[in-house]
Design an enzyme around this catalytic site. Structure first.
Site, mmCIF file in Angstrom:
data_model
loop_
_atom_site.group_PDB
_atom_site.id
_atom_site.type_symbol
_atom_site.label_atom_id
_atom_site.label_comp_id
_atom_site.label_asym_id
_atom_site.label_seq_id
_atom_site.Cartn_x
_atom_site.Cartn_y
_atom_site.Cartn_z
ATOM 1 N N CYS A 64 0.865 -1.182 0.000
ATOM 2 C CA CYS A 64 0.000 0.000 0.000
ATOM 3 C C CYS A 64 0.898 1.228 0.000
ATOM 4 O O CYS A 64 1.657 1.443 0.946
ATOM 5 C CB CYS A 64 -0.878 -0.026 1.252
ATOM 6 S SG CYS A 64 -1.863 1.468 1.484
ATOM 7 N N CYS B 114 -0.719 3.672 -6.548
ATOM 8 C CA CYS B 114 -1.664 3.115 -5.583
ATOM 9 C C CYS B 114 -1.867 1.680 -6.035
ATOM 10 O O CYS B 114 -2.123 1.436 -7.226
ATOM 11 C CB CYS B 114 -2.988 3.868 -5.597
ATOM 12 S SG CYS B 114 -4.302 3.019 -4.688
HETATM 13 N N1 DGL Z 1 -3.944 0.566 -1.998
HETATM 14 C C1 DGL Z 1 -3.569 1.740 -1.334
HETATM 15 C C2 DGL Z 1 -2.351 2.412 -1.932
HETATM 16 O O1 DGL Z 1 -1.532 1.759 -2.531
HETATM 17 C C3 DGL Z 1 -4.527 2.709 -0.744
HETATM 18 C C4 DGL Z 1 -5.946 2.801 -1.096
HETATM 19 C C5 DGL Z 1 -6.722 3.513 -0.022
HETATM 20 O O2 DGL Z 1 -7.065 2.834 0.962
HETATM 21 O O3 DGL Z 1 -6.931 4.741 -0.120
HETATM 22 O O4 DGL Z 1 -2.150 3.579 -1.793
#
Ligand code: DGL
Length: 278
Positions: free
Chosen positions: A77, A191
């Site tokens: 993430c 993301c």
């Molecule tokens: N998958 C996450 C990232 O790589 C974040 C998504 C979220 O919860 O806002 O930033």
């Protein structure tokens, strides 16, 4: 390598985004066992205050590490990595692999000198991101666009829903119609939810561009950190802080996960039969 010697990694995200990283690890052909944890009760991380994430993410991961004792943790993430990586490292003994927005490879790949950075609203605004740009893309034009609607869109697609075309169009508008966007030729997907929408983004884009993500780089890093040999990944347990309906669980089962767990308040981990969510 015998089965008992296989290493195990825990892949963490706020939701399904980490599955794009997990897929890259699986595709890398590594002999590793993988568990997953999604803090889906707290989705979207990109809208949460920094201090709240710095307090929550290490505590949650610590609880899972106590429970499942992985050999390494992958923070799949960007939003968590760009703010809480040091705090997670301080909270657990196991090595931690974070995900870095792929600004360096994007800067290396662009021919026009204009790259897009598509991430959460939090990640596009982080000092960590500013530092990456200053270090690797100081001589490039970087067009940043933050989208929570795309995070939500990826969650819906994985749960069997249709692609939210408006969210895709809004993100493309934010990149291609910004000043310099007419020369943009590479987009960094910073993301982990967004590679799950890569086809939808590419099809709707005004022209072909290179869509880069960090999945393969994370797989290489995990291979080094755990000294993994070649083989097939095995997927087993997935734990969630929030509800997981049957359609969403199918996306996990389709990848090979067989055991679902629920993380309760106080971060205790209990088996989840799925009956509560239908
Ligand atoms: N998958 C996450 C990232 O790589 C974040 C998504 C979220 O919860 O806002 O930033």
């Amino acid at each position: 390598m015998s089965a008992t010697q296989r290493k195990r990694a825990l892949v963490f995200d706020s939701g399904v985004g980490g599955l794009s990283v997990l897929d890259a690890i699986v595709n890398a052909g590594l002999a590793v066992d993988l568990d997953y944890v999604a803090d889906n009760a707290w989705l979207p991380y990109g809208e949460k205050p920094d201090a709240a994430l710095v307090a929550r993410v290490p505590a949650l991961i610590r609880a899972l590490v106590d429970e499942w004792a992985p050999d390494a943790v992958v923070i799949a993430c960007n939003t968590a990595s760009t703010i809480a990586l040091d705090a997670v490292r301080a909270a657990i003994a196991a090595p931690v692999v974070g995900v870095v927005p792929p600004i360096k490879p994007a800067a290396e790949a662009t021919k026009t000198g204009v790259i897009g950075l598509l991430a959460t609203p939090a990640t596009v605004a982080r000092p960590y991101t500013d530092e990456l740009i200053a270090k690797f893309a100081a001589d490039k034009t970087v067009i940043r666009f933050g989208s929570t609607a795309l995070v939500d869109a990826a969650e819906r697609v994985l749960a069997g829903g249709e692609v939210n075309r408006e969210a895709v169009a809004e993100a493309l508008h934010g990149l291609f119609d910004a000043p310099g966007g007419d020369r943009l030729d590479v987009v960094a997907l910073a993301c982990t939810h967004f590679p799950l929408l890569r086809d939808a983004l590419a099809i709707a884009a005004p022209r072909p561009v290179l869509w880069l993500d960090s999945g393969a780089a994370i797989a290489r890093r995990l291979k080094d950190v755990l000294a993994l040999g070649d083989g097939s990944a095995r997927l087993r347990r997935a734990a969630f802080t929030g509800p997981v309906n049957a359609r969403l669980w199918l996306a996990f089962e389709a990848r090979g996960f067989s055991v679902r767990a629920r993380i309760e308040a106080g971060f205790s981990v209990v088996p989840d039969t799925g009956e509560r969510y239908g």
